[in-house]
Design a protein around this motif. Structure first.
Motif, short mmCIF file in Angstrom:
data_model
loop_
_atom_site.label_atom_id
_atom_site.label_comp_id
_atom_site.label_asym_id
_atom_site.label_seq_id
_atom_site.Cartn_x
_atom_site.Cartn_y
_atom_site.Cartn_z
N ILE A 98 41.36 49.25 18.94
CA ILE A 98 41.03 48.80 17.58
C ILE A 98 39.74 49.47 17.10
CG2 ILE A 98 40.39 46.80 16.19
CD1 ILE A 98 42.21 45.13 18.08
N ASP A 99 38.72 49.48 17.96
CA ASP A 99 37.44 50.08 17.62
C ASP A 99 37.57 51.58 17.36
OD1 ASP A 99 34.29 49.70 17.76
OD2 ASP A 99 34.77 51.50 18.92
N SER A 100 38.45 52.24 18.11
CA SER A 100 38.59 53.69 18.00
C SER A 100 39.17 54.14 16.66
CB SER A 100 39.48 54.21 19.14
OG SER A 100 38.86 54.01 20.39
N PHE A 101 39.77 53.21 15.95
CA PHE A 101 40.27 53.52 14.60
C PHE A 101 39.31 53.04 13.52
CE2 PHE A 101 44.11 54.28 16.93
CZ PHE A 101 44.82 55.19 16.16
N GLY A 102 38.09 52.65 13.92
CA GLY A 102 37.08 52.28 12.97
C GLY A 102 37.21 50.90 12.38
N GLN A 103 38.09 50.09 12.97
CA GLN A 103 38.26 48.73 12.45
C GLN A 103 37.32 47.77 13.16
OE1 GLN A 103 42.18 47.49 11.45
NE2 GLN A 103 41.84 45.35 12.03
N ALA A 104 36.68 46.89 12.39
CA ALA A 104 35.76 45.93 12.96
C ALA A 104 36.49 44.95 13.87
CB ALA A 104 35.05 45.17 11.84
N ILE A 105 35.84 44.58 14.94
CA ILE A 105 36.41 43.62 15.89
C ILE A 105 35.87 42.23 15.55
CG2 ILE A 105 36.48 42.92 18.31
CD1 ILE A 105 36.27 45.89 19.03
N ASP A 106 36.78 41.38 15.05
CA ASP A 106 36.39 40.01 14.72
C ASP A 106 37.01 39.03 15.72
OD1 ASP A 106 39.08 39.91 14.03
OD2 ASP A 106 38.73 39.77 11.87
N GLY A 107 36.84 37.74 15.46
CA GLY A 107 37.34 36.73 16.38
C GLY A 107 38.84 36.77 16.57
N ILE B 115 47.01 39.14 11.04
CA ILE B 115 48.05 40.17 10.99
C ILE B 115 49.36 39.55 10.55
CG2 ILE B 115 46.96 41.66 12.72
CD1 ILE B 115 48.82 40.45 14.80
N SER B 116 50.33 40.40 10.25
CA SER B 116 51.61 39.92 9.74
C SER B 116 52.47 39.34 10.84
CB SER B 116 52.36 41.07 9.07
OG SER B 116 52.79 42.00 10.05
N ALA B 117 53.49 38.59 10.44
CA ALA B 117 54.44 38.04 11.40
C ALA B 117 55.16 39.15 12.17
CB ALA B 117 55.46 37.15 10.68
N GLU B 118 55.45 40.26 11.49
CA GLU B 118 56.11 41.38 12.16
C GLU B 118 55.21 41.99 13.23
OE1 GLU B 118 58.22 45.69 11.19
OE2 GLU B 118 57.59 44.38 9.54
N GLN B 119 53.93 42.13 12.94
CA GLN B 119 53.01 42.66 13.94
C GLN B 119 52.92 41.73 15.16
OE1 GLN B 119 50.11 43.35 10.58
NE2 GLN B 119 49.22 44.74 12.10
N LYS B 120 52.85 40.42 14.90
CA LYS B 120 52.83 39.46 16.01
C LYS B 120 54.11 39.54 16.84
CE LYS B 120 51.45 36.01 13.25
NZ LYS B 120 50.99 34.68 12.80
N MET B 121 55.24 39.68 16.17
CA MET B 121 56.51 39.80 16.87
C MET B 121 56.51 41.04 17.78
SD MET B 121 60.34 40.34 15.32
CE MET B 121 59.95 42.04 14.88
N ARG B 122 55.98 42.15 17.27
CA ARG B 122 55.95 43.37 18.08
C ARG B 122 55.02 43.22 19.28
NH1 ARG B 122 55.84 46.23 12.93
NH2 ARG B 122 53.65 46.77 13.26
N GLY C 192 47.53 48.95 19.25
CA GLY C 192 48.21 49.72 18.21
C GLY C 192 48.99 48.83 17.24
N HIS C 193 49.67 47.82 17.77
CA HIS C 193 50.39 46.89 16.90
C HIS C 193 49.43 46.12 16.00
CE1 HIS C 193 54.14 47.74 18.78
NE2 HIS C 193 53.91 47.09 19.90
N TYR C 194 48.29 45.73 16.54
CA TYR C 194 47.29 45.02 15.74
C TYR C 194 46.87 45.86 14.53
CZ TYR C 194 43.29 42.02 14.68
OH TYR C 194 42.41 41.18 14.05
N LEU C 195 46.80 47.17 14.75
CA LEU C 195 46.42 48.09 13.68
C LEU C 195 47.61 48.50 12.81
CD1 LEU C 195 44.22 50.38 15.94
CD2 LEU C 195 43.35 48.94 14.09
N ASP C 196 48.81 48.14 13.23
CA ASP C 196 50.05 48.50 12.52
C ASP C 196 50.24 50.02 12.47
OD1 ASP C 196 52.44 47.80 11.30
OD2 ASP C 196 51.59 47.74 9.28
N ALA D 38 52.23 57.54 16.30
CA ALA D 38 50.94 57.17 16.89
C ALA D 38 51.13 56.20 18.05
CB ALA D 38 50.04 56.54 15.82
N MET D 39 52.09 55.29 17.93
CA MET D 39 52.35 54.34 19.02
C MET D 39 52.86 55.06 20.26
SD MET D 39 51.46 51.27 18.22
CE MET D 39 52.36 50.27 19.40
N ALA D 40 53.65 56.09 20.06
CA ALA D 40 54.17 56.85 21.21
C ALA D 40 53.02 57.50 21.98
CB ALA D 40 55.16 57.90 20.74
N LEU D 41 52.06 58.06 21.28
CA LEU D 41 50.92 58.68 21.94
C LEU D 41 50.01 57.63 22.57
CD1 LEU D 41 50.10 61.44 19.30
CD2 LEU D 41 50.92 61.81 21.64
#
Length: 291
Positions: free
Chosen positions: A58-67, A134-141, A199-203, A208-211
């Motif tokens: 998550i951090d590597s994509f520049g997104q802040a890490i929250d609770g 995150i979305s329901a779809e992201q949680k499902m994944r 990766g799913h958290y970032l959608d 990108a997911m394959a890598l």
């Protein structure tokens, strides 16, 4: 931030605080001994590598890490903790100690240890399903990834295979194939799951997911083979066949070098694909293994 050691110092305490909070959600009707056993299993000394890997992605994509991100990451530690509790049981490896402390079954008894392991596994999915950011779809994944990588044909199957990896003929040809599956499933699959959950958290998209999955797999295999080097003499005494015993020191060293290169290549390819991605932190993690 490109130093994984600094990253650990920042986020490991947050992960552990979250684990404690998650184990205290159920009020006075929960017995003290059960809650203590849950916390003891969750907070056994360890690196917290798997949840930290989720957060590092998550951090590597520049997104802040929250609770909420920390909660999502913590779920994989519940699964990892369950695997250790069950792995130590008398019917499995029969280990009375883990990292210098009494194992859960040695302290609380085998019956409660089995139930604690069951609870740890199930609670992971409740935690993932309750993430709010995150979305329901992201949680499902995320749930699908963790269950597939840790379940009947992932980590659990790796443990099944590993049970046959004691007191066997080092020259058995079939053992090589079995060990390849043990390494992939028992260790690499859960680390791959950590990278993919991030990766799913970032959608992230499919490419990108394959890598990210390739990076997690190579990192997991590297982690396990390096562990073989650390335990080389002890494994020989206990009759455990490891990759180092099968292939020898020199060939195993070359395999480690190849895995390092392949993991770094996956990150380099991801940098080309995703302009927001900075490979520094995850590359530093590769370099820390065995350092």
């Amino acid at each position: 931030m490109t130093s994984f050691k600094d990253f650990i110092q920042t986020y490991k305490p947050q992960v552990e605080e979250t684990l404690v909070a998650e184990s205290k959600q159920h009020g006075p009707e929960v017995s003290d001994s059960y809650e203590q056993a849950l916390q003891y299993a969750l907070l056994t000394k360890g690196k917290r590598l798997r949840p930290l890997l989720v957060l590092a992605v998550i951090d590597s994509f520049g997104q802040a890490i929250d609770g909420e991100a920390v909660k999502a990451a913590s779920a994989i530690e519940w699964v990892h903790a369950y695997s250790l509790v069950h792995d130590d049981l008398p019917e499995m490896d029969n280990d009375a100690y883990r990292r210098g402390q009494l194992s859960v079954h040695a302290l609380y008894g085998p019956s409660l240890a089995v139930l604690v392991g069951d609870a740890l596994q199930a609670q992971a999915y409740q935690i993932l399903s309750a993430v709010k950011s995150i979305s329901a779809e992201q949680k499902m994944r995320m749930v699908a990834t963790l269950s597939a990588r840790s379940g009947a044909f992932g980590m659990v199957y790796g443990q099944v295979l590993d049970m046959g990896n004691h007191n066997v003929n080092h020259d058995a040809v079939a053992q090589e194939a079995v060990l390849n599956q043990v390494y992939q499933k028992k260790t690499a699959d859960l680390l791959t799951a950590a990278a993919l959950i991030g990766g799913h958290y970032l959608d992230l998209d499919e490419a990108a997911m394959a890598l990210m999955g390739k990076y997690g797999q190579k990192l997991g295999l590297l982690f396990q083979i390096q562990d073989d080097f650390d335990d080389y003499e002890q494994d020989a005494e206990e009759g455990v066949v490891s990759l180092v015993h099968l292939y020898g020191l020199e060939k195993s060293k070359q395999m480690i070098a190849d895995l390092r290169s392949e993991a770094k290549q996956a990150l380099q390819d991801l940098e080309k694909l995703e302009p927001a991605f900075d490979a520094g932190l995850l590359t530093n993690l590769i370099d820390l293994i065995g350092a």
